[in-house]
Design a protein around this motif. Sequence first.
Motif, PDB file in Angstrom:
ATOM      1  N   GLN A 268       0.871  -1.235  -0.052  1.00  0.00           N
ATOM      2  CA  GLN A 268       0.020   0.027   0.020  1.00  0.00           C
ATOM      3  C   GLN A 268       0.899   1.272   0.066  1.00  0.00           C
ATOM      4  O   GLN A 268       0.426   2.484   0.408  1.00  0.00           O
ATOM      5  CB  GLN A 268      -0.908  -0.033   1.122  1.00  0.00           C
ATOM      6  CG  GLN A 268      -1.978  -1.232   1.251  1.00  0.00           C
ATOM      7  CD  GLN A 268      -3.226  -0.971  -0.063  1.00  0.00           C
ATOM      8  OE1 GLN A 268      -3.845   0.059  -0.021  1.00  0.00           O
ATOM      9  NE2 GLN A 268      -3.050  -1.889  -0.703  1.00  0.00           N
ATOM     10  N   GLY A 269       2.056   1.203  -0.413  1.00  0.00           N
ATOM     11  CA  GLY A 269       2.976   2.351  -0.789  1.00  0.00           C
ATOM     12  C   GLY A 269       3.941   2.683   0.608  1.00  0.00           C
ATOM     13  O   GLY A 269       3.965   3.836   0.841  1.00  0.00           O
ATOM     14  N   ARG A 270       3.996   1.682   1.479  1.00  0.00           N
ATOM     15  CA  ARG A 270       4.909   1.975   2.630  1.00  0.00           C
ATOM     16  C   ARG A 270       6.354   2.819   2.277  1.00  0.00           C
ATOM     17  O   ARG A 270       6.614   3.758   2.942  1.00  0.00           O
ATOM     18  CB  ARG A 270       5.432   0.791   3.354  1.00  0.00           C
ATOM     19  CG  ARG A 270       6.110   1.075   4.562  1.00  0.00           C
ATOM     20  CD  ARG A 270       6.500  -0.427   5.475  1.00  0.00           C
ATOM     21  NE  ARG A 270       7.601  -1.306   4.522  1.00  0.00           N
ATOM     22  CZ  ARG A 270       7.800  -2.221   4.777  1.00  0.00           C
ATOM     23  NH1 ARG A 270       7.185  -2.878   5.889  1.00  0.00           N
ATOM     24  NH2 ARG A 270       8.583  -2.897   3.893  1.00  0.00           N
ATOM     25  N   ASP A 271       6.896   2.488   1.129  1.00  0.00           N
ATOM     26  CA  ASP A 271       8.114   3.116   0.709  1.00  0.00           C
ATOM     27  C   ASP A 271       7.853   4.497   0.363  1.00  0.00           C
ATOM     28  O   ASP A 271       8.893   5.376   0.618  1.00  0.00           O
ATOM     29  CB  ASP A 271       9.078   2.283  -0.376  1.00  0.00           C
ATOM     30  CG  ASP A 271       9.506   0.908   0.056  1.00  0.00           C
ATOM     31  OD1 ASP A 271       9.737   0.835   1.354  1.00  0.00           O
ATOM     32  OD2 ASP A 271       9.824   0.404  -0.937  1.00  0.00           O
TER      33      ASP A 271
ATOM     34  N   GLY B  20      -2.643   3.063  -2.562  1.00  0.00           N
ATOM     35  CA  GLY B  20      -1.515   3.087  -3.275  1.00  0.00           C
ATOM     36  C   GLY B  20      -0.734   4.140  -3.960  1.00  0.00           C
ATOM     37  O   GLY B  20       0.257   4.688  -3.871  1.00  0.00           O
ATOM     38  N   ARG B  21      -1.193   4.294  -5.351  1.00  0.00           N
ATOM     39  CA  ARG B  21      -0.733   5.127  -6.275  1.00  0.00           C
ATOM     40  C   ARG B  21      -1.207   6.749  -5.511  1.00  0.00           C
ATOM     41  O   ARG B  21      -0.067   7.642  -5.597  1.00  0.00           O
ATOM     42  CB  ARG B  21      -1.459   5.175  -7.435  1.00  0.00           C
ATOM     43  CG  ARG B  21      -1.090   4.069  -8.410  1.00  0.00           C
ATOM     44  CD  ARG B  21       0.151   3.652  -8.399  1.00  0.00           C
ATOM     45  NE  ARG B  21       0.774   4.641  -9.526  1.00  0.00           N
ATOM     46  CZ  ARG B  21       1.151   4.300 -10.787  1.00  0.00           C
ATOM     47  NH1 ARG B  21       0.541   3.220 -11.191  1.00  0.00           N
ATOM     48  NH2 ARG B  21       1.484   5.444 -11.771  1.00  0.00           N
TER      49      ARG B  21
ATOM     50  N   GLU C  36       0.934  10.555 -10.893  1.00  0.00           N
ATOM     51  CA  GLU C  36       0.547   9.573 -10.375  1.00  0.00           C
ATOM     52  C   GLU C  36      -1.034  10.017 -10.181  1.00  0.00           C
ATOM     53  O   GLU C  36      -1.866   8.906  -9.949  1.00  0.00           O
ATOM     54  CB  GLU C  36       1.067   9.598  -8.906  1.00  0.00           C
ATOM     55  CG  GLU C  36       2.542   9.085  -8.719  1.00  0.00           C
ATOM     56  CD  GLU C  36       2.889   7.954  -9.468  1.00  0.00           C
ATOM     57  OE1 GLU C  36       1.892   6.969  -9.359  1.00  0.00           O
ATOM     58  OE2 GLU C  36       3.910   7.491 -10.069  1.00  0.00           O
ATOM     59  N   LEU C  37      -1.293  11.017  -9.848  1.00  0.00           N
ATOM     60  CA  LEU C  37      -3.045  11.540  -9.592  1.00  0.00           C
ATOM     61  C   LEU C  37      -3.778  11.052 -11.083  1.00  0.00           C
ATOM     62  O   LEU C  37      -4.828  10.786 -10.766  1.00  0.00           O
ATOM     63  CB  LEU C  37      -3.169  12.959  -9.333  1.00  0.00           C
ATOM     64  CG  LEU C  37      -2.660  13.463  -7.893  1.00  0.00           C
ATOM     65  CD1 LEU C  37      -2.650  14.800  -7.569  1.00  0.00           C
ATOM     66  CD2 LEU C  37      -3.900  12.648  -6.879  1.00  0.00           C
TER      67      LEU C  37
END
Length: 286
Positions: free
Chosen positions: A175-178, A210-211, A230-231
């Motif tokens: 879910q985009g931790r990085d 995520g994104r 990204e949006l």
Amino acid sequence: IPALLQLNYLSWNLMDWPDVDGEEMARLERSAYHRAVELQPDHPEVLARRGWEQFEIHHNWQEAARLFERAVAAAPADPKVLQFAAAFAHQVNRFDIANSIRLRRLEMDPLCVSCMYRLMRGNFILRDFDEALEWSRAGQEHGFNGGFMTLMKIHLLRGELDQAMQVAEQWSPTQGRDALLAMVMHSRGQEEEALALLASVDRSVARTGGRDVIAQAAAWMGQTDMAFEELEVTFGEEDYQHFFLVWNDPMYDSIRDDPRWHALLEKVNLTAEQRASIVYNPVLPD
């Protein structure tokens, strides 16, 4: 009540239908909703769900407001009606209304941890980070184990970078931790490492959380073009209607003056002028 049977049947039986995929479940839910509208269009919960349809699908904000007002007037103590009415107020920046409804729900149910989370989230959007943290602590004391992303961003915006890093590390890698970690590294002055980490984030992560997280990180780190790229992926032609879920997040403050931001708001009828024109005054009894 026939309408409520239609609306609630699926949620009662979800665990018994493990093989039903998301698309089929969505179809069944839509069918149940339309059947409920046919049976009892003026039932309070049906009114609230009709308001949600106007809000989420059609972006007819004034019609949604009218339906939520009718639902609250008919059932001012119904928790589902109040949940929908408060969520709508939150999304159109009427936080005085959203918070008053959620506090009323807490009076009715002092253990409503979802109310505590939403009060945390609402105060975060208002940039009242101290109050948001108080509601986060209240939720945790009552067993709520969520809201990590909002909590991480609160610490980040307060300059509490060690706490922000600790919370970010608990987030799911898928879910985009990085991206969250990159935000903290950027704030610590580790610019090259932060940019490299953000560039390495798997863009195949789920859209929900995520994104959008990557876009928030890019905005926070001053990477405006990346943020809008990204949006556009997350809220492109297929899913643009869900942009209303994130538009008021403080992490996007640095890109709000960009014409591309205004264009996204226009897609969901949420420009400043359109928001100001929404009349919404649900009445709760004393």
